[in-house]
Design a protein around this motif. Sequence first.
Motif, PDB file in Angstrom:
ATOM      1  N   PHE A 216       0.774  -1.221   0.096  1.00 19.29           N
ATOM      2  CA  PHE A 216       0.082  -0.022   0.164  1.00 19.29           C
ATOM      3  C   PHE A 216       0.919   1.290  -0.192  1.00 19.29           C
ATOM      4  O   PHE A 216       0.336   2.178  -0.749  1.00 19.29           O
ATOM      5  CB  PHE A 216      -0.851   0.056   1.211  1.00 19.29           C
ATOM      6  CG  PHE A 216      -2.286  -0.726   0.898  1.00 19.29           C
ATOM      7  CD1 PHE A 216      -3.333  -0.243   1.022  1.00 19.29           C
ATOM      8  CD2 PHE A 216      -2.338  -1.898   0.778  1.00 19.29           C
ATOM      9  CE1 PHE A 216      -4.771  -0.586   0.527  1.00 19.29           C
ATOM     10  CE2 PHE A 216      -3.636  -2.755   0.484  1.00 19.29           C
ATOM     11  CZ  PHE A 216      -4.938  -1.926   0.396  1.00 19.29           C
ATOM     12  N   LYS A 217       2.025   1.325   1.043  1.00 13.61           N
ATOM     13  CA  LYS A 217       2.945   2.159   0.868  1.00 13.61           C
ATOM     14  C   LYS A 217       3.387   2.704  -0.503  1.00 13.61           C
ATOM     15  O   LYS A 217       3.710   3.535  -0.821  1.00 13.61           O
ATOM     16  CB  LYS A 217       3.830   2.321   2.015  1.00 13.61           C
ATOM     17  CG  LYS A 217       4.778   3.335   2.190  1.00 13.61           C
ATOM     18  CD  LYS A 217       5.770   3.050   3.371  1.00 13.61           C
ATOM     19  CE  LYS A 217       6.502   4.139   3.640  1.00 13.61           C
ATOM     20  NZ  LYS A 217       7.543   4.315   4.515  1.00 13.61           N
ATOM     21  N   LYS A 218       3.958   1.507  -1.065  1.00 12.34           N
ATOM     22  CA  LYS A 218       4.706   1.487  -2.293  1.00 12.34           C
ATOM     23  C   LYS A 218       3.756   2.139  -3.575  1.00 12.34           C
ATOM     24  O   LYS A 218       4.234   2.786  -4.451  1.00 12.34           O
ATOM     25  CB  LYS A 218       5.480   0.216  -2.785  1.00 12.34           C
ATOM     26  CG  LYS A 218       5.938   0.110  -4.143  1.00 12.34           C
ATOM     27  CD  LYS A 218       6.611  -1.118  -4.229  1.00 12.34           C
ATOM     28  CE  LYS A 218       7.299  -1.133  -5.635  1.00 12.34           C
ATOM     29  NZ  LYS A 218       7.818  -2.332  -5.816  1.00 12.34           N
ATOM     30  N   GLU A 219       2.452   1.706  -3.475  1.00 12.56           N
ATOM     31  CA  GLU A 219       1.546   2.109  -4.397  1.00 12.56           C
ATOM     32  C   GLU A 219       0.942   3.339  -4.338  1.00 12.56           C
ATOM     33  O   GLU A 219       0.048   3.947  -5.014  1.00 12.56           O
ATOM     34  CB  GLU A 219       0.581   1.002  -4.902  1.00 12.56           C
ATOM     35  CG  GLU A 219       1.223  -0.345  -5.133  1.00 12.56           C
ATOM     36  CD  GLU A 219       0.061  -1.449  -5.330  1.00 12.56           C
ATOM     37  OE1 GLU A 219      -0.978  -1.023  -5.322  1.00 12.56           O
ATOM     38  OE2 GLU A 219       0.507  -2.524  -6.013  1.00 12.56           O
ATOM     39  N   GLY A 220       1.423   4.069  -2.877  1.00 12.16           N
ATOM     40  CA  GLY A 220       0.680   5.354  -2.752  1.00 12.16           C
ATOM     41  C   GLY A 220      -0.698   5.265  -2.328  1.00 12.16           C
ATOM     42  O   GLY A 220      -1.599   6.151  -2.528  1.00 12.16           O
ATOM     43  N   LEU A 221      -1.421   4.050  -1.889  1.00 10.22           N
ATOM     44  CA  LEU A 221      -2.696   4.043  -1.331  1.00 10.22           C
ATOM     45  C   LEU A 221      -2.950   4.272  -0.094  1.00 10.22           C
ATOM     46  O   LEU A 221      -2.409   4.014   0.867  1.00 10.22           O
ATOM     47  CB  LEU A 221      -3.024   2.534  -1.776  1.00 10.22           C
ATOM     48  CG  LEU A 221      -2.864   2.085  -3.115  1.00 10.22           C
ATOM     49  CD1 LEU A 221      -3.414   0.608  -3.312  1.00 10.22           C
ATOM     50  CD2 LEU A 221      -3.726   2.777  -4.227  1.00 10.22           C
ATOM     51  N   LEU A 222      -3.941   5.360   0.099  1.00 15.55           N
ATOM     52  CA  LEU A 222      -4.521   5.496   1.494  1.00 15.55           C
ATOM     53  C   LEU A 222      -5.634   4.637   1.929  1.00 15.55           C
ATOM     54  O   LEU A 222      -6.473   4.038   1.051  1.00 15.55           O
ATOM     55  CB  LEU A 222      -4.774   6.812   1.529  1.00 15.55           C
ATOM     56  CG  LEU A 222      -3.674   7.928   1.433  1.00 15.55           C
ATOM     57  CD1 LEU A 222      -4.395   9.470   1.331  1.00 15.55           C
ATOM     58  CD2 LEU A 222      -2.579   7.851   2.170  1.00 15.55           C
ATOM     59  N   PHE A 223      -5.773   4.342   3.142  1.00 13.35           N
ATOM     60  CA  PHE A 223      -6.731   3.450   3.697  1.00 13.35           C
ATOM     61  C   PHE A 223      -7.820   4.283   4.458  1.00 13.35           C
ATOM     62  O   PHE A 223      -7.631   5.263   5.058  1.00 13.35           O
ATOM     63  CB  PHE A 223      -6.197   2.482   4.596  1.00 13.35           C
ATOM     64  CG  PHE A 223      -6.898   1.041   4.714  1.00 13.35           C
ATOM     65  CD1 PHE A 223      -7.066   0.154   3.750  1.00 13.35           C
ATOM     66  CD2 PHE A 223      -7.882   1.097   5.808  1.00 13.35           C
ATOM     67  CE1 PHE A 223      -7.544  -0.898   3.782  1.00 13.35           C
ATOM     68  CE2 PHE A 223      -8.629  -0.384   5.878  1.00 13.35           C
ATOM     69  CZ  PHE A 223      -8.642  -1.194   4.948  1.00 13.35           C
TER      70      PHE A 223
END
Length: 356
Positions: A216-223
């Motif tokens: 998630f961090k590598k792909e820049g996704l927020l939760f």
Amino acid sequence: MNASLKVQPHHLERSAYLYVRQSSMRQVLENVESTKRQYALRGRATALGWSDEKIVTIDSDQGESGASASWREGFQRLVTDVGMGRAGIVMGLEVSRLARNNADWHRLLEICALADTLILDEDGIYDPASFNDRLLLGLKGTMSEAELHVLKARLRGGILNKVNRGEYRCVLPTGFVYDDLGNVVLDPDSQVRDTITYFFETFLRVGSASQTVKVFKKEGLLFPSRMRNAKFLVFQHLTASAALRMLNNPRYAGAYAYGRRHYRKLADGRKVPKKRDRNDWLACIPDAHPGYITWERYEQNLAVLETNGQGYKVARSSPPRDDRKPGMSATEHKALMANLPVSQLPEHRLMKPLAH
């Protein structure tokens, strides 16, 4: 003895303390008649001979439960003033207004007896130094504590009946909401649903909560995270603790679960949670509402987490590898690793020869 005869001149020289309390803010707002009755006890004090300026009202504990005195500032002030001999009489509508806990109640009785302070309730005046009055007050305190136990048992019983049917409304995790009929449904926000679905797909692919966070961090996704008691969402970075909570929460598998933790109350009033085994949950009803994964996938995820945890424990418990050659001392091995002769090691240079 006539109640009015218990009030002596030395009692009137001190102040009359009126203690006013309601157990919750809802009672303060809705049960105004009880509050009026408590404040009306000032008239009893005036009739017994206390002037208005000698009557002290303590009402700072409005909305506080009487189950314990540890967090009741007003009750603590009352006990302090009685112990310092400032109170000639303590007034409360009934015993439960002063304390629901027998330990707190008998503590107040003991201090009142030592300070020669009277106690007044709606039924009469009592002298804690008198055996008969002390006995009656003790019985009233015991009945008040028993009443609190019965009230809690009834409330708890009603909650558990709803829990067994899966109808008791709990705080839902992110990704679920209640519809207009009170049923649990998936969040109507498609971004929330897609993000949670991708989370479980990622964990299935990488097989680790920490690796899922890294993806998630590598792909820049927020939760998404729905703030408790709020209707708005915030998007923030996924953390390992949040990932583990989701993977361990059976509601994402469509199961209604209640009682996964029990809480132990400490002396200072704080509650410490402790996890229960699945067999000890108060309720677990599979297929109670829509979910993001199946129950089988939920159990497989738990098995993966347990395997990962065991591998971590084995790695932590393994002894450090010793790659010294046979016959090599620890000092010689250290010099070899530092690519220095033994004489150049700092600890070797600091060593002094023994005096003969």
